[in-house]
Design a protein around this motif. Structure first.
Motif, PDB file in Angstrom:
ATOM      1  N   TYR A  70      -8.808 -10.521 -22.040  1.00  0.00           N
ATOM      2  CA  TYR A  70      -9.257  -9.168 -21.705  1.00  0.00           C
ATOM      3  C   TYR A  70     -10.051  -9.169 -20.404  1.00  0.00           C
ATOM      4  N   LYS A  71     -10.914 -10.166 -20.238  1.00  0.00           N
ATOM      5  CA  LYS A  71     -11.708 -10.255 -19.010  1.00  0.00           C
ATOM      6  C   LYS A  71     -10.795 -10.430 -17.799  1.00  0.00           C
ATOM      7  N   GLU A  72      -9.815 -11.320 -17.934  1.00  0.00           N
ATOM      8  CA  GLU A  72      -8.891 -11.535 -16.822  1.00  0.00           C
ATOM      9  C   GLU A  72      -8.122 -10.254 -16.512  1.00  0.00           C
ATOM     10  N   ALA A  73      -7.661  -9.567 -17.587  1.00  0.00           N
ATOM     11  CA  ALA A  73      -6.922  -8.322 -17.377  1.00  0.00           C
ATOM     12  C   ALA A  73      -7.811  -7.260 -16.735  1.00  0.00           C
ATOM     13  N   GLU A  74      -9.076  -7.200 -17.177  1.00  0.00           N
ATOM     14  CA  GLU A  74     -10.003  -6.229 -16.589  1.00  0.00           C
ATOM     15  C   GLU A  74     -10.277  -6.533 -15.122  1.00  0.00           C
ATOM     16  N   ASP A  75     -10.421  -7.828 -14.815  1.00  0.00           N
ATOM     17  CA  ASP A  75     -10.642  -8.198 -13.415  1.00  0.00           C
ATOM     18  C   ASP A  75      -9.444  -7.775 -12.559  1.00  0.00           C
ATOM     19  N   GLU A  76      -8.243  -8.053 -13.076  1.00  0.00           N
ATOM     20  CA  GLU A  76      -7.049  -7.663 -12.331  1.00  0.00           C
ATOM     21  C   GLU A  76      -6.942  -6.144 -12.228  1.00  0.00           C
ATOM     22  N   ARG A  77      -7.314  -5.459 -13.318  1.00  0.00           N
ATOM     23  CA  ARG A  77      -7.250  -4.001 -13.283  1.00  0.00           C
ATOM     24  C   ARG A  77      -8.208  -3.436 -12.249  1.00  0.00           C
ATOM     25  N   ARG A  78      -9.416  -4.002 -12.198  1.00  0.00           N
ATOM     26  CA  ARG A  78     -10.384  -3.521 -11.220  1.00  0.00           C
ATOM     27  C   ARG A  78      -9.908  -3.780  -9.789  1.00  0.00           C
ATOM     28  N   LYS A  79      -9.323  -4.957  -9.581  1.00  0.00           N
ATOM     29  CA  LYS A  79      -8.795  -5.246  -8.254  1.00  0.00           C
ATOM     30  C   LYS A  79      -7.680  -4.270  -7.888  1.00  0.00           C
ATOM     31  N   LEU A  80      -6.761  -4.068  -8.850  1.00  0.00           N
ATOM     32  CA  LEU A  80      -5.653  -3.155  -8.590  1.00  0.00           C
ATOM     33  C   LEU A  80      -6.159  -1.735  -8.349  1.00  0.00           C
ATOM     34  N   ALA A  81      -7.149  -1.326  -9.149  1.00  0.00           N
ATOM     35  CA  ALA A  81      -7.699   0.023  -8.973  1.00  0.00           C
ATOM     36  C   ALA A  81      -8.334   0.171  -7.597  1.00  0.00           C
ATOM     37  N   ALA A  82      -9.039  -0.881  -7.164  1.00  0.00           N
ATOM     38  CA  ALA A  82      -9.655  -0.826  -5.839  1.00  0.00           C
ATOM     39  C   ALA A  82      -8.597  -0.725  -4.742  1.00  0.00           C
ATOM     40  N   ILE A  83      -7.518  -1.507  -4.924  1.00  0.00           N
ATOM     41  CA  ILE A  83      -6.446  -1.471  -3.928  1.00  0.00           C
ATOM     42  C   ILE A  83      -5.784  -0.098  -3.903  1.00  0.00           C
ATOM     43  N   LEU A  84      -5.466   0.407  -5.101  1.00  0.00           N
ATOM     44  CA  LEU A  84      -4.784   1.695  -5.178  1.00  0.00           C
ATOM     45  C   LEU A  84      -5.657   2.825  -4.640  1.00  0.00           C
ATOM     46  N   ASN A  85      -6.954   2.740  -4.903  1.00  0.00           N
ATOM     47  CA  ASN A  85      -7.848   3.813  -4.447  1.00  0.00           C
ATOM     48  C   ASN A  85      -8.092   3.762  -2.941  1.00  0.00           C
ATOM     49  N   ASP A  86      -8.104   2.554  -2.368  1.00  0.00           N
ATOM     50  CA  ASP A  86      -8.480   2.415  -0.962  1.00  0.00           C
ATOM     51  C   ASP A  86      -7.286   2.391  -0.019  1.00  0.00           C
ATOM     52  N   THR A  87      -6.091   2.103  -0.526  1.00  0.00           N
ATOM     53  CA  THR A  87      -4.950   1.994   0.374  1.00  0.00           C
ATOM     54  C   THR A  87      -4.465   3.365   0.831  1.00  0.00           C
ATOM     55  N   ASP A  88      -3.910   3.378   2.047  1.00  0.00           N
ATOM     56  CA  ASP A  88      -3.306   4.603   2.567  1.00  0.00           C
ATOM     57  C   ASP A  88      -1.870   4.775   2.084  1.00  0.00           C
ATOM     58  N   ASP A  89      -1.293   3.708   1.539  1.00  0.00           N
ATOM     59  CA  ASP A  89       0.059   3.805   0.994  1.00  0.00           C
ATOM     60  C   ASP A  89       0.042   4.625  -0.284  1.00  0.00           C
ATOM     61  N   MET A  90       1.113   5.346  -0.507  1.00  0.00           N
ATOM     62  CA  MET A  90       1.253   6.133  -1.737  1.00  0.00           C
ATOM     63  C   MET A  90       1.958   5.290  -2.796  1.00  0.00           C
ATOM     64  N   VAL A  91       1.410   5.280  -4.014  1.00  0.00           N
ATOM     65  CA  VAL A  91       1.956   4.460  -5.093  1.00  0.00           C
ATOM     66  C   VAL A  91       2.173   5.344  -6.317  1.00  0.00           C
ATOM     67  N   ILE A  92       3.382   5.265  -6.860  1.00  0.00           N
ATOM     68  CA  ILE A  92       3.715   5.967  -8.107  1.00  0.00           C
ATOM     69  C   ILE A  92       4.312   4.937  -9.057  1.00  0.00           C
ATOM     70  N   VAL A  93       3.807   4.889 -10.297  1.00  0.00           N
ATOM     71  CA  VAL A  93       4.346   3.994 -11.320  1.00  0.00           C
ATOM     72  C   VAL A  93       4.971   4.847 -12.417  1.00  0.00           C
ATOM     73  N   LEU A  94       6.224   4.513 -12.761  1.00  0.00           N
ATOM     74  CA  LEU A  94       6.959   5.217 -13.812  1.00  0.00           C
ATOM     75  C   LEU A  94       7.183   4.278 -14.983  1.00  0.00           C
ATOM     76  N   ASP A  95       7.222   4.836 -16.205  1.00  0.00           N
ATOM     77  CA  ASP A  95       7.557   4.009 -17.357  1.00  0.00           C
ATOM     78  C   ASP A  95       9.073   3.862 -17.453  1.00  0.00           C
ATOM     79  N   GLU A  96       9.533   3.179 -18.505  1.00  0.00           N
ATOM     80  CA  GLU A  96      10.959   2.922 -18.645  1.00  0.00           C
ATOM     81  C   GLU A  96      11.750   4.208 -18.878  1.00  0.00           C
TER      82      GLU A  96
END
Length: 778
Positions: A443-469
């Motif tokens: 869980y800690k590892e997943a949370e760390d990765e989630r926080r990193k991803l959230a920081a990247i997604l929030n700070d990047t100028d690129d637009m990102v959309i994730v769709l489910d199956e």
């Protein structure tokens, strides 16, 4: 229990039958053979008492059950035997009546004992309070035997000694019970426990086996009987007489054994109940820990539950958790969870693996138990633990997937606090805690990765959309919200069309069909252009990453327009130069030097015109010309292309060949542009194939499209150059043969193919030739 009850009934019956048979024989001896006898059942005692009381005759009733005769029945029996009847013999003498009275008193006493046995037997069936039941049994034994006090010794499992549990009417021992204890084979209780036999001592004050405190209390005689369950002595019943040394006989000893057996049965029942209660409590504690592990990923919450539940099952004064150090494989980080010792050990201290019980458990993946630090200190750290107030401790390795992830440590201020009686349960708790540690780490590892991803997604100028199956929106970042003018919370769970961008749906459909990443330029409302990448993500669905390339597109459009304008303006001067060169040749005879210069002029003007033509064609393609889409026969495309390059192949000495299966399906496209693609690829192959080589064109259906291949036996292309072949003006560096060209032919091929919804690629090895391939949907 049922067996014990049945044995008691047999005992009661035999005892009563023996006593009253003697009464019967005595009555018959004195009354003679004409005595009236009646047998309306099997209940000997009550009728015998009534019969003897009148002295005229004898009625005998049998009934082998306790308390068989109620008060109304006794009254009827009394009335029966007191009827006037003819005397059978003269009145009894005084001695005879005394004898009968003695027999009667003995029968009454026996009846009273049986009555008490019955009461106790019924009581212990449902009794669960050991203290109260043992006290009741000792009290009854004292009342029914010539005893005035008693003690019950029970085995203490931890110390292995027999200690006082019940003291009855022995005030001289009050407050000193702890001093009267015996090991197996020691003193009277120890001997009885070891031998498993009862013991009668008549001269207790002279017997060295009797404890000095008991002799000082004035004990003259004693009975000692073992409390045995399953062949194991769990206690000893002692009954005392402080007035007479000859107070007890063998009959009293046998009766004391009966009381001891009753006490053993009562203890067994109570202990079975206590065991069931303890097992229920253990199961509940394990369930509480399991629920905490399953319901929480927060390690602090889980450790709190573990500390609380372990305290109920195995009391401790210190509870700690040892975890491995990431950068120090020789130490463990010990983190106290609960501590209330006289002097605390340092918190979060690094503990060496070598030379400590916790390290031994971690390395060997087995529990380590230190039963008593006063008797043995195996590791150097044990001295510090003992000084801190720990008397015994256990280290439980926490193992997950065969690897140790930590150690749970319990310390007690009592000796032998941990052992076979609680170690299996503690190991089960350790197994659950190991799962919790593993889950918490994940869980800690997943949370760390989630926080990193959230920081990247929030700070990047690129637009990102994730769709489910199911192609519903799972996530989009702030840049996407700003660009598409939507809110993430409002579109979450909605299908992609909710975003209102048709080109995104088209790109997603292409990626879905290809089951591979697709890159497209898409237009969005407001006249902006995005460069979009659509990629499948396993077990998630799809991810769309977009960059706003509107400024680049605008700049490129300006460049294209400028190049087109300049190129168009260049065509007229080039035409003029070419016409002049032709006229110069006809103006008069030229010498050899002039002829050489004129050839170079004509060749240069042709190259320049070809370059300008390619630039103009590429500019028109990028400007987005209207394609003349219709059904096109692949055979016609190949035939026209071959016609255009036949002269070039003949001049170079390169053979051309065609391999087309019959009845190829038509493709949807612009015939002229598709012919241009094949011409460019054939020309490219001819240029890079030495004389005597071959260039072949092939076509075949493939996955709803038509696959064209142009294969040559030329020089081949280095692997490092392959990714750049379709870029504008790119030329393979350091090629062994200088080949003329603008560097735009393959760029034109790529642009035309992609505008038809196909793709183009190349495979090549140096020295073995190249194969260029492209697809066009049918």
């Amino acid at each position: 229990m049922m067996l014990a009850t049945k044995m008691w009934r047999i005992f009661y019956a035999a005892l009563g039958f023996g006593v009253l048979t003697g009464v019967l024989l005595y009555g018959l001896f004195y009354f003679g053979s004409d005595a009236t006898l009646a047998y309306p059942g099997l209940g000997l005692l009550a009728a015998a008492v009534a019969g003897v009381a009148v002295g005229f005759g004898y009625y005998l009733f049998f009934k082998f059950t306790l308390r068989a005769f109620t008060q109304p029945f006794l009254q009827k029996a009394q009335a029966l035997v007191t009827r006037p009847i003819a005397p059978l013999r003269p009145p009894w003498s005084s001695n005879e009546l005394d004898k009968l009275e003695e027999i009667l008193n003995e029968a009454l006493a026996t009846l009273d004992r049986l009555d008490r046995f019955s009461d106790i037997a019924k009581e212990i069936v449902g009794a669960l309070d050991q203290q109260r039941t043992l006290g009741r049994i000792v009290g009854t034994a004292v009342e029914t035997l010539p005893a005035d006090s008693g003690l019950v010794f029970l085995l203490d499992e931890k110390s292995g000694r027999y200690t006082v549990r019940i003291s009855y009417l022995l005030p001289a021992l009050d407050g000193q019970e702890d001093q009267v204890s015996f090991a197996a084979g020691e003193g009277v209780p120890g001997w009885v426990a070891t031998e498993g036999d009862a013991l009668l001592i008549a001269e207790a004050r002279q017997d060295e086996r009797v404890h000095p405190l008991l002799r000082q209390a004035g004990v003259q005689a004693l009975l000692s009987a073992p409390l045995s369950v399953g062949g194991r002595t769990i206690g000893v019943l002692n009954l005392f007489n402080r007035e007479r040394s000859d107070a007890f006989d063998e009959n009293d000893l046998r009766l004391a054994c009966v009381y001891a057996d009753l006490a053993a049965v009562a203890l067994a029942n109570a202990r079975l109940f206590d065991l069931s209660q303890a097992q229920a409590a253990q199961a509940e504690s394990l369930n509480q820990i399991a629920r905490a592990v399953n319901a929480n990923l927060d390690l602090e919450t889980i450790l709190g539950v573990v500390a609380e539940e372990v305290a109920r099952l195995a009391p401790y004064v210190r509870l700690s958790l040892a975890l491995p150090l990431e950068h120090d494989p020789d130490h463990l980080r010990v983190r106290p969870l609960v501590g209330r010792l006289r002097s605390e050990l340092p918190d979060f201290r690094p503990t060496p693996i070598e030379g400590s019980g916790v390290g031994w458990a971690f390395v060997h993946k087995q529990p380590f138990v230190a039963p008593d630090l006063d008797q043995e200190q195996r590791f150097p750290l044990d001295a510090a633990l003992r000084q801190a107030g720990v008397r015994s401790y256990v280290c439980l390795p926490l193992v997950q997937a065969g690897q140790p992830v930590g150690v749970l440590n319990l310390g007690s201020d009592q000796p032998r606090a941990y052992g076979d009686h609680n170690l299996p349960l503690l190991q089960r708790i350790g197994e659950q805690l190991a799962v919790a540690l593993h889950n918490a780490q994940l869980y800690k590892e997943a949370e760390d990765e989630r926080r990193k991803l959230a920081a990247i997604l929030n700070d990047t100028d690129d637009m990102v959309i994730v769709l489910d199956e199911a192609e519903r929106v799972l996530l989009l970042n702030p840049a996407t919200e700003h660009c598409l003018h939507v809110l993430a919370d409002e579109v979450a769970g909605q299908p992609l069309p909710t975003l209102g961008v048709d080109d995104l749906e088209t790109a997603l459909a292409a990626a879905r069909n290809a089951q591979a990443p697709v890159v497209r330029e898409i237009a969005i409302p407001g006249g902006r252009t995005l460069y979009a990448s659509v990629s499948p993500v396993q077990d998630v669905g799809w991810v769309l990453v977009m960059q706003d390339i509107t400024p680049l597109k605008e700049l490129d459009q300006l460049r294209t327009e400028w190049v087109a304008a300049v190129s168009h303006d260049l065509k007229n001067p080039i035409t003029t130069v070419q016409m002049a060169a032709m006229l110069l040749d006809k103006a008069g005879p030229l010498n050899e030097k002039q002829r050489e210069l004129l050839d170079r002029l004509e060749h240069g003007s042709k190259r320049l015109r070809s370059l300008v033509t390619d630039v103009l064609d590429l500019a028109r393609l990028e400007a987005g010309p209207v394609l003349k889409m219709r059904a096109v026969a692949p055979d016609d495309v190949v035939a026209r292309a071959l016609t255009e390059v036949e002269a070039l192949a003949a001049d170079k000495g390169v053979a051309l060949s065609v391999e087309l299966p019959p009845h190829l399906p038509p493709v949807r496209g612009d015939a002229a542009l598709l012919t241009r693609v094949v011409v460019n690829l054939l020309s490219n192959g001819i240029k890079y194939t030495p004389a005597g080589g071959e260039v072949q064109v092939r076509a075949r259906p493939q996955d709803g499209a038509l696959l064209f291949e142009v294969r040559d036996t030329g020089y081949g292309i280095p692997a490092e150059a392959l990714p750049y072949l379709f870029d504008r003006f790119y030329r393979v560096p350091d090629h062994e043969v200088e080949i003329e060209g603008s560097g735009l032919g393959l760029s034109i091929v790529k642009s035309i193919v992609e505008k038809h919804g196909g793709r183009v690629w190349v495979e090549s090895q140096v020295g073995q030739g190249s194969t260029f391939a492209f697809t066009v949907p049918t």
